[in-house]
Design an enzyme around this catalytic site. Structure first.
Site, short mmCIF file in Angstrom:
data_model
loop_
_atom_site.label_atom_id
_atom_site.label_comp_id
_atom_site.label_asym_id
_atom_site.label_seq_id
_atom_site.Cartn_x
_atom_site.Cartn_y
_atom_site.Cartn_z
N ASP A 90 51.39 -11.60 0.25
CA ASP A 90 50.64 -12.68 0.89
C ASP A 90 51.07 -14.05 0.39
O ASP A 90 50.98 -15.05 1.12
CB ASP A 90 49.13 -12.50 0.67
CG ASP A 90 48.52 -11.46 1.60
OD1 ASP A 90 49.24 -10.94 2.47
OD2 ASP A 90 47.31 -11.17 1.45
N HIS A 143 57.85 -9.35 -17.71
CA HIS A 143 58.09 -9.82 -19.07
C HIS A 143 58.00 -11.33 -19.24
O HIS A 143 57.99 -11.81 -20.38
CB HIS A 143 59.45 -9.31 -19.56
CG HIS A 143 59.51 -7.83 -19.74
ND1 HIS A 143 58.68 -7.13 -20.59
CD2 HIS A 143 60.30 -6.90 -19.15
CE1 HIS A 143 58.96 -5.84 -20.53
NE2 HIS A 143 59.94 -5.67 -19.66
N ASP A 182 65.41 -0.31 -21.08
CA ASP A 182 64.38 0.72 -21.18
C ASP A 182 64.99 2.11 -21.18
O ASP A 182 64.55 2.99 -21.93
CB ASP A 182 63.39 0.58 -20.01
CG ASP A 182 62.41 -0.55 -20.23
OD1 ASP A 182 61.52 -0.40 -21.09
OD2 ASP A 182 62.52 -1.58 -19.56
N ARG A 199 59.43 -9.50 -9.21
CA ARG A 199 59.14 -8.28 -9.97
C ARG A 199 57.68 -8.32 -10.39
O ARG A 199 57.25 -9.22 -11.13
CB ARG A 199 60.03 -8.13 -11.20
CG ARG A 199 59.64 -6.87 -11.99
CD ARG A 199 60.71 -6.39 -12.92
NE ARG A 199 60.85 -7.20 -14.11
CZ ARG A 199 61.57 -6.84 -15.19
NH1 ARG A 199 62.21 -5.68 -15.18
NH2 ARG A 199 61.67 -7.62 -16.23
N GLU A 240 64.06 3.71 -14.88
CA GLU A 240 64.51 3.22 -16.18
C GLU A 240 64.05 4.09 -17.36
O GLU A 240 63.93 3.61 -18.48
CB GLU A 240 64.05 1.78 -16.38
CG GLU A 240 62.59 1.51 -16.02
CD GLU A 240 62.25 0.03 -15.98
OE1 GLU A 240 63.00 -0.76 -16.58
OE2 GLU A 240 61.24 -0.32 -15.37
#
Length: 257
Positions: free
Chosen positions: A87, A48, A178, A73, A152
């Site tokens: 990585d 987000h 959510d 996230r 969620e």
């Protein structure tokens, strides 16, 4: 030299309760400043917040000297983006909207090198290997990667017990906003039905030997989740902390005029 020990994963395995905060600015300077606040973990939000792989990398760099562990996230549970953030140096990955055990298994495989997984073996020039200065990275990295999946919505809740059986999933994070919206409460995570679902999920996650996590944005909600047994608990968002304090400061002084 092996891969660095993931102290966040280690602490979860030891049953410790860890307090964290969200990073929503997508800026290295803000992440560096938040890294001095004393949180156990900080979420670099690729879902987000306006992040890309370069800004995620820069925030990982900014937090390298901080005692706060960075959790990245990703925007979606796809192998390619997990490969990139690993990585870039992430050791803990949080994946939104996990709804099935099969999805969780693919995510776990994305976090491991072959033959157990599907992570691409091309990290010689990456931050993860400290640019080839960790000679045993590929042989030791798997055990230091921490996978957190977000459950969620109702589909994820229905599959929770199967998701909890997946090897390689270290923790399950409940997304109250959510979940409440999917349950028909339009973001009202305080609804008794939503709270009961979250409490039951946390209980089941702990019973399965996994770490339950959740985010609270009010004192009441956060205390409630702590009382439910949340083990890794996000207690705020950096952007909201700023605007709330700024609005209160503005209002306080304007009222004196």
């Amino acid at each position: 030299m092996p891969a660095p020990v993931n102290t966040f994963k280690q602490a979860l395995a030891e049953g410790k309760t860890l307090i964290g905060c969200w990073l929503s600015f997508a800026e290295a300077a803000a992440a560096e400043a938040m890294g001095t606040a004393g949180f156990d973990w900080l979420v670099i939000d690729g879902e987000h917040a306006p992040n890309d792989i370069r800004s995620i990398r820069d925030q990982l760099m900014a937090l390298a000297a901080s005692p706060s562990h960075p959790v990245v996230r990703v925007p979606i549970g796809e192998t390619w983006i997990i490969k990139m953030v690993l990585d870039a140096g992430a050791q803990t990955v949080l994946v939104p909207m996990v709804e099935t055990a099969e999805q969780a298994r693919e995510l776990a495989r994305a976090c491991r090198y072959p033959p157990e997984g599907t992570r691409g073996v091309g990290g010689a020039a990456s931050r993860a290997t400290r640019f080839s200065s960790i000679p045993d990275y590929i042989a030791t990295a798997d055990e230091q990667i921490c996978l957190l999946v977000q459950v969620e919505n109702r589909a994820g809740m229905a599959a929770l017990d199967e998701i909890l059986e997946v090897e390689g999933v270290d923790g399950v994070f409940i997304g109250p906003a959510d979940l409440s919206t999917d349950m028909g409460f339009k973001g009202n995570s305080a609804a008794p039905e939503v709270q009961a679902t979250i409490a039951d999920a946390i209980r089941r996650i702990r019973a399965a030997g996994k770490a339950p996590g959740v985010v609270g944005v009010t004192e009441e909600a956060t205390q409630g989740y702590l009382d439910m047994g949340a083990q890794f608990l996000a207690v705020g968002l950096d952007l909201l902390l700023l605007v709330r304090e700024a609005r209160a400061l503005s209002a306080r002084w304007k009222a004196k005029i």
